[in-house]
Motif scaffolding. Structure first.
Motif, PDB file in Angstrom:
ATOM      1  N   GLU A 235      -0.773   3.512   7.412  1.00 33.28           N
ATOM      2  CA  GLU A 235       0.112   3.309   6.279  1.00 33.28           C
ATOM      3  C   GLU A 235       1.447   4.016   6.457  1.00 33.28           C
ATOM      4  OE1 GLU A 235      -2.480   3.316   2.449  1.00 33.28           O
ATOM      5  OE2 GLU A 235      -3.348   4.739   3.872  1.00 33.28           O
ATOM      6  N   THR A 236       1.502   4.959   7.369  1.00 33.55           N
ATOM      7  CA  THR A 236       2.722   5.699   7.635  1.00 33.55           C
ATOM      8  C   THR A 236       2.706   6.174   9.081  1.00 33.55           C
ATOM      9  OG1 THR A 236       4.140   7.519   6.857  1.00 33.55           O
ATOM     10  CG2 THR A 236       1.792   7.919   6.889  1.00 33.55           C
ATOM     11  N   ALA A 237       3.865   6.581   9.566  1.00 38.66           N
ATOM     12  CA  ALA A 237       3.992   7.125  10.925  1.00 38.66           C
ATOM     13  C   ALA A 237       4.738   8.450  10.846  1.00 38.66           C
ATOM     14  CB  ALA A 237       4.736   6.158  11.826  1.00 38.66           C
TER      15      ALA A 237
ATOM     16  N   THR B  44       1.441  18.351  -5.975  1.00 34.72           N
ATOM     17  CA  THR B  44       1.129  19.048  -7.219  1.00 34.72           C
ATOM     18  C   THR B  44       0.142  18.234  -8.041  1.00 34.72           C
ATOM     19  OG1 THR B  44       3.342  19.991  -7.204  1.00 34.72           O
ATOM     20  CG2 THR B  44       2.129  20.097  -9.270  1.00 34.72           C
ATOM     21  N   GLY B  45      -1.041  18.774  -8.224  1.00 33.48           N
ATOM     22  CA  GLY B  45      -2.079  18.112  -8.999  1.00 33.48           C
ATOM     23  C   GLY B  45      -2.713  16.912  -8.315  1.00 33.48           C
ATOM     24  N   PHE B  46      -2.487  16.734  -7.003  1.00 38.41           N
ATOM     25  CA  PHE B  46      -2.999  15.552  -6.315  1.00 38.41           C
ATOM     26  C   PHE B  46      -3.390  15.936  -4.892  1.00 38.41           C
ATOM     27  CE2 PHE B  46      -2.219  11.751  -3.684  1.00 38.41           C
ATOM     28  CZ  PHE B  46      -3.057  10.853  -4.323  1.00 38.41           C
ATOM     29  N   ASN B  47      -4.655  15.770  -4.553  1.00 42.72           N
ATOM     30  CA  ASN B  47      -5.144  15.996  -3.185  1.00 42.72           C
ATOM     31  C   ASN B  47      -5.738  14.707  -2.670  1.00 42.72           C
ATOM     32  OD1 ASN B  47      -4.527  18.751  -3.043  1.00 42.72           O
ATOM     33  ND2 ASN B  47      -6.416  19.289  -4.096  1.00 42.72           N
ATOM     34  N   GLN B  48      -5.379  14.319  -1.450  1.00 42.91           N
ATOM     35  CA  GLN B  48      -5.859  13.068  -0.877  1.00 42.91           C
ATOM     36  C   GLN B  48      -6.337  13.323   0.542  1.00 42.91           C
ATOM     37  OE1 GLN B  48      -5.833   9.720  -2.294  1.00 42.91           O
ATOM     38  NE2 GLN B  48      -7.241   9.625  -0.573  1.00 42.91           N
ATOM     39  N   GLY B  49      -7.542  12.844   0.874  1.00 47.30           N
ATOM     40  CA  GLY B  49      -8.026  12.912   2.242  1.00 47.30           C
ATOM     41  C   GLY B  49      -7.236  11.955   3.118  1.00 47.30           C
ATOM     42  N   VAL B  50      -6.814  12.413   4.296  1.00 55.29           N
ATOM     43  CA  VAL B  50      -5.977  11.616   5.196  1.00 55.29           C
ATOM     44  C   VAL B  50      -6.497  11.731   6.624  1.00 55.29           C
ATOM     45  CG1 VAL B  50      -3.885  11.704   3.779  1.00 55.29           C
ATOM     46  CG2 VAL B  50      -4.348  13.557   5.376  1.00 55.29           C
ATOM     47  N   TYR B  51      -6.059  10.819   7.478  1.00 56.19           N
ATOM     48  CA  TYR B  51      -6.416  10.843   8.896  1.00 56.19           C
ATOM     49  C   TYR B  51      -5.185  10.473   9.714  1.00 56.19           C
ATOM     50  CZ  TYR B  51      -6.763   5.791   8.144  1.00 56.19           C
ATOM     51  OH  TYR B  51      -6.488   4.491   7.804  1.00 56.19           O
ATOM     52  N   GLN B  52      -5.239  10.785  11.003  1.00 57.76           N
ATOM     53  CA  GLN B  52      -4.149  10.424  11.909  1.00 57.76           C
ATOM     54  C   GLN B  52      -4.693  10.145  13.295  1.00 57.76           C
ATOM     55  OE1 GLN B  52      -1.277  13.593  12.014  1.00 57.76           O
ATOM     56  NE2 GLN B  52      -2.576  14.953  13.189  1.00 57.76           N
TER      57      GLN B  52
ATOM     58  N   SER C 176       0.832  -1.200   0.000  1.00 58.81           N
ATOM     59  CA  SER C 176       0.000   0.000   0.000  1.00 58.81           C
ATOM     60  C   SER C 176       0.866   1.248   0.000  1.00 58.81           C
ATOM     61  CB  SER C 176      -0.914   0.001   1.225  1.00 58.81           C
ATOM     62  OG  SER C 176      -0.140   0.119   2.394  1.00 58.81           O
ATOM     63  N   THR C 177       0.308   2.318  -0.491  1.00 53.47           N
ATOM     64  CA  THR C 177       1.013   3.597  -0.463  1.00 53.47           C
ATOM     65  C   THR C 177       0.145   4.608   0.262  1.00 53.47           C
ATOM     66  OG1 THR C 177       0.092   4.277  -2.579  1.00 53.47           O
ATOM     67  CG2 THR C 177       2.232   3.162  -2.612  1.00 53.47           C
ATOM     68  N   TYR C 178       0.780   5.487   0.991  1.00 51.76           N
ATOM     69  CA  TYR C 178       0.090   6.546   1.713  1.00 51.76           C
ATOM     70  C   TYR C 178       0.085   7.789   0.833  1.00 51.76           C
ATOM     71  CZ  TYR C 178      -0.598  10.336   5.052  1.00 51.76           C
ATOM     72  OH  TYR C 178      -1.059  11.465   5.690  1.00 51.76           O
ATOM     73  N   ALA C 179      -1.085   8.225   0.396  1.00 43.18           N
ATOM     74  CA  ALA C 179      -1.269   9.458  -0.373  1.00 43.18           C
ATOM     75  C   ALA C 179      -0.288   9.558  -1.538  1.00 43.18           C
ATOM     76  CB  ALA C 179      -1.141  10.671   0.544  1.00 43.18           C
ATOM     77  N   GLY C 180       0.016   8.424  -2.162  1.00 50.30           N
ATOM     78  CA  GLY C 180       0.900   8.431  -3.313  1.00 50.30           C
ATOM     79  C   GLY C 180       2.384   8.457  -2.988  1.00 50.30           C
ATOM     80  N   TYR C 181       2.757   8.342  -1.709  1.00 49.62           N
ATOM     81  CA  TYR C 181       4.178   8.337  -1.345  1.00 49.62           C
ATOM     82  C   TYR C 181       4.822   7.044  -1.835  1.00 49.62           C
ATOM     83  CZ  TYR C 181       3.462  12.083   2.132  1.00 49.62           C
ATOM     84  OH  TYR C 181       3.176  13.251   2.771  1.00 49.62           O
ATOM     85  N   PRO C 182       6.107   7.072  -2.133  1.00 51.51           N
ATOM     86  CA  PRO C 182       6.807   5.829  -2.476  1.00 51.51           C
ATOM     87  C   PRO C 182       6.833   4.874  -1.276  1.00 51.51           C
ATOM     88  CG  PRO C 182       8.118   7.763  -3.069  1.00 51.51           C
ATOM     89  CD  PRO C 182       6.963   8.253  -2.267  1.00 51.51           C
TER      90      PRO C 182
ATOM     91  N   GLN D 141      -0.753   7.292  10.463  1.00 48.98           N
ATOM     92  CA  GLN D 141      -1.575   7.969   9.471  1.00 48.98           C
ATOM     93  C   GLN D 141      -2.049   7.008   8.394  1.00 48.98           C
ATOM     94  OE1 GLN D 141       1.462  10.959   8.526  1.00 48.98           O
ATOM     95  NE2 GLN D 141       0.031  12.493   9.286  1.00 48.98           N
ATOM     96  N   GLY D 142      -3.161   7.342   7.779  1.00 46.40           N
ATOM     97  CA  GLY D 142      -3.700   6.586   6.665  1.00 46.40           C
ATOM     98  C   GLY D 142      -4.433   7.514   5.726  1.00 46.40           C
ATOM     99  N   ASP D 143      -4.836   7.003   4.572  1.00 41.87           N
ATOM    100  CA  ASP D 143      -5.564   7.829   3.617  1.00 41.87           C
ATOM    101  C   ASP D 143      -6.917   7.207   3.300  1.00 41.87           C
ATOM    102  OD1 ASP D 143      -5.079   5.768   1.789  1.00 41.87           O
ATOM    103  OD2 ASP D 143      -3.386   6.794   0.896  1.00 41.87           O
ATOM    104  N   PHE D 144      -7.763   8.017   2.710  1.00 40.06           N
ATOM    105  CA  PHE D 144      -9.109   7.597   2.330  1.00 40.06           C
ATOM    106  C   PHE D 144      -9.161   7.278   0.832  1.00 40.06           C
ATOM    107  CE2 PHE D 144      -9.916  10.561   5.937  1.00 40.06           C
ATOM    108  CZ  PHE D 144     -10.496   9.652   6.817  1.00 40.06           C
ATOM    109  N   ASP D 145      -8.263   6.419   0.348  1.00 37.98           N
ATOM    110  CA  ASP D 145      -8.236   6.134  -1.082  1.00 37.98           C
ATOM    111  C   ASP D 145      -9.155   4.977  -1.477  1.00 37.98           C
ATOM    112  OD1 ASP D 145      -6.848   3.955  -0.141  1.00 37.98           O
ATOM    113  OD2 ASP D 145      -5.030   4.341  -1.293  1.00 37.98           O
ATOM    114  N   GLY D 146      -9.795   4.321  -0.527  1.00 39.89           N
ATOM    115  CA  GLY D 146     -10.728   3.243  -0.829  1.00 39.89           C
ATOM    116  C   GLY D 146     -10.075   1.897  -1.065  1.00 39.89           C
ATOM    117  N   ALA D 147      -8.756   1.833  -1.046  1.00 36.10           N
ATOM    118  CA  ALA D 147      -8.063   0.562  -1.247  1.00 36.10           C
ATOM    119  C   ALA D 147      -8.079  -0.239   0.054  1.00 36.10           C
ATOM    120  CB  ALA D 147      -6.626   0.810  -1.693  1.00 36.10           C
ATOM    121  N   ALA D 148      -7.822  -1.540  -0.060  1.00 31.75           N
ATOM    122  CA  ALA D 148      -7.760  -2.420   1.112  1.00 31.75           C
ATOM    123  C   ALA D 148      -6.385  -2.287   1.755  1.00 31.75           C
ATOM    124  CB  ALA D 148      -8.045  -3.859   0.713  1.00 31.75           C
ATOM    125  N   ASP D 149      -6.136  -1.138   2.366  1.00 29.74           N
ATOM    126  CA  ASP D 149      -4.846  -0.827   2.987  1.00 29.74           C
ATOM    127  C   ASP D 149      -4.883  -1.149   4.474  1.00 29.74           C
ATOM    128  OD1 ASP D 149      -3.981   0.237   0.565  1.00 29.74           O
ATOM    129  OD2 ASP D 149      -4.612   2.270   1.098  1.00 29.74           O
TER     130      ASP D 149
END
Length: 192
Positions: free
Chosen positions: A180-182, A138-146, A61-67, A168-176
């Protein structure tokens, strides 16, 4: 008895009674009481700056598009208000804005948080924090929570230092995974 002896006796008696009356005029005094400060006042507005790191997991899984498996630097600011509804419980509202960067990207992350904690001693606060926000690349907004917690220590009458760790995690709808990150930060805060 002579008049002279009588006058001396009356004079001695008069001086003795005056001295006795003068002793009654001395008012005993007690020293002023020493008042100590009531401790750090956690209630009210505060602002601060913080720095730290953000660590993305190694799973698929990726958090808000992070590597995947990336580490990023964090510089940010925070502002909030605390209330003590009853001693020692604290509740508060806080907003944060962080600049996050590494070799691959840079982004902004903004959260609206709720805090709940306990004033352990006059100068130590232990708290839990949770919030929702947005991660803006840039060009990408993602809802996140912590969700996480921290410890805050008062160092003067209006300055505190804080260490905080949140998952932290994101609201991307994937089975994450839920987290996904700290993010770990250390900050300095001024209380009004």
């Amino acid at each position: 008895m002579s008049v002279r002896a009588l006058l001396i006796g009356v004079s001695i008696a008069a001086l003795g009674s005056v001295a006795a009356q003068a002793a009654d005029l001395i008012i005993p005094t007690t020293p002023e009481p020493i008042y100590e400060a009531a401790g750090f006042d956690w209630e009210g507005l505060y602002v601060g700056a913080r720095a730290g790191g953000q660590f993305t997991g190694s799973d698929a899984s990726t958090y808000a598009g992070y590597p995947i498996s990336s580490t990023s630097g964090v510089l940010g600011v925070a502002a909030g208000v605390n209330f003590l509804p009853m001693d020692p419980l604290l509740v508060g509202v806080e907003v944060t804005g962080d600049y996050i960067w590494n070799n691959a990207f840079s982004t902004g992350e903004f959260f609206a948080n709720l805090r709940a904690g306990a004033v352990v001693t006059d100068s130590v606060l232990v708290y839990a924090i949770g919030g929702v926000g947005t991660n803006n690349r840039t060009g990408f907004n993602q809802g996140v929570y912590q969700l996480g917690g921290g410890v805050e220590l008062a160092v003067t009458d209006s300055i505190s230092v804080r260490g905080e760790l949140v998952g932290q995690g994101d609201f991307d709808g994937a089975a994450d995974p839920f987290f996904e990150t700290a993010k770990a930060t250390v900050g300095v805060y001024y209380h009004f």
